[in-house]
Write a protein that holds these residues in place. Sequence first.
Motif, short mmCIF file in Angstrom:
data_model
loop_
_atom_site.label_atom_id
_atom_site.label_comp_id
_atom_site.label_asym_id
_atom_site.label_seq_id
_atom_site.Cartn_x
_atom_site.Cartn_y
_atom_site.Cartn_z
N ASP A 33 42.55 28.80 37.56
CA ASP A 33 43.89 29.36 37.69
C ASP A 33 43.73 30.87 37.80
OD1 ASP A 33 46.63 29.82 37.65
OD2 ASP A 33 46.81 29.55 35.48
N VAL A 34 43.97 31.39 38.98
CA VAL A 34 43.82 32.83 39.24
C VAL A 34 45.21 33.44 39.26
CG1 VAL A 34 42.95 34.58 40.81
CG2 VAL A 34 41.74 32.40 40.60
N GLN A 35 45.47 34.30 38.31
CA GLN A 35 46.74 35.03 38.22
C GLN A 35 46.46 36.52 38.41
OE1 GLN A 35 49.75 33.46 37.65
NE2 GLN A 35 48.57 31.55 37.78
N GLU A 36 47.52 37.28 38.57
CA GLU A 36 47.32 38.71 38.66
C GLU A 36 46.82 39.20 37.30
OE1 GLU A 36 49.65 42.62 40.29
OE2 GLU A 36 50.84 40.95 39.52
N GLU A 52 37.60 32.60 30.34
CA GLU A 52 38.76 33.49 30.45
C GLU A 52 38.25 34.84 30.90
OE1 GLU A 52 41.60 33.74 27.27
OE2 GLU A 52 41.06 31.73 26.57
N ILE A 53 38.94 35.41 31.88
CA ILE A 53 38.56 36.73 32.41
C ILE A 53 39.83 37.56 32.57
CG2 ILE A 53 37.54 37.96 34.37
CD1 ILE A 53 35.93 35.31 34.91
N HIS A 54 39.78 38.78 32.07
CA HIS A 54 40.88 39.73 32.22
C HIS A 54 40.38 40.89 33.08
CE1 HIS A 54 43.40 37.89 29.06
NE2 HIS A 54 42.23 37.54 28.57
N TYR A 55 41.19 41.27 34.05
CA TYR A 55 40.79 42.31 34.98
C TYR A 55 42.02 43.07 35.46
CZ TYR A 55 42.57 39.29 38.70
OH TYR A 55 43.38 38.54 39.49
N ASP A 56 41.77 44.20 36.10
CA ASP A 56 42.84 44.91 36.79
C ASP A 56 42.29 45.37 38.13
OD1 ASP A 56 41.38 47.27 36.27
OD2 ASP A 56 42.69 47.87 34.62
N LYS A 57 42.97 46.29 38.78
CA LYS A 57 42.55 46.71 40.11
C LYS A 57 41.29 47.56 40.12
CE LYS A 57 47.11 46.31 41.97
NZ LYS A 57 48.30 46.93 42.52
N SER A 58 40.85 47.98 38.94
CA SER A 58 39.66 48.85 38.89
C SER A 58 38.47 48.26 38.15
CB SER A 58 40.02 50.20 38.27
OG SER A 58 40.45 50.04 36.94
N GLN A 59 38.69 47.22 37.30
CA GLN A 59 37.56 46.69 36.53
C GLN A 59 37.85 45.34 35.91
OE1 GLN A 59 36.69 48.93 32.97
NE2 GLN A 59 38.85 49.30 32.56
N VAL A 60 36.78 44.63 35.59
CA VAL A 60 36.86 43.46 34.72
C VAL A 60 36.64 44.02 33.32
CG1 VAL A 60 35.75 41.30 34.02
CG2 VAL A 60 35.99 41.85 36.46
N PHE A 61 37.61 43.85 32.43
CA PHE A 61 37.44 44.44 31.11
C PHE A 61 37.21 43.44 30.01
CE2 PHE A 61 41.95 44.53 32.23
CZ PHE A 61 42.53 43.86 31.19
N HIS A 88 39.63 33.19 46.48
CA HIS A 88 41.07 32.95 46.36
C HIS A 88 41.86 34.23 46.68
CE1 HIS A 88 44.84 31.35 44.79
NE2 HIS A 88 44.94 32.47 44.11
N LEU A 89 41.46 35.33 46.07
CA LEU A 89 42.16 36.60 46.31
C LEU A 89 42.02 37.04 47.76
CD1 LEU A 89 41.21 38.52 43.04
CD2 LEU A 89 43.42 37.50 43.61
N SER A 90 40.85 36.82 48.34
CA SER A 90 40.64 37.18 49.75
C SER A 90 41.54 36.37 50.67
CB SER A 90 39.17 36.97 50.15
OG SER A 90 38.36 37.87 49.46
#
Length: 95
Positions: A33-36, A52-61, A88-90
């Motif tokens: 499940d890929v969410q923003e 579980e992975i948390h990320y934003d537009k600049s990094q995986v944090f 998926h994002l691509s």
Amino acid sequence: MNIQFSPFSTFIQKNTTARTRDKYADSRIVKIDVQEYYIMARVRGTSTYNIEIHYDKSQVFEAHCTCPYDNGGYCKHIVNVLVNADRHLSSLNTQ
């Protein structure tokens, strides 16, 4: 492995071993499940693991897998999920 989303590519290169990157496809993603800014997945390896992975537009944090891997850096299951999330994002960006 060709990763388009820079934060995923950087994370994989800086936080995984060459061996882990070579073996990422040894596991199978059962659910993703890929969410923003958030990814949740179940991956089948020796057992079934939750990622579980948390990320934003600049990094995986933050990235976490329930597997017992402890050989330096992050496991192949996380790499597998990031590779698939990148696809998926691509695909969303080309629509």
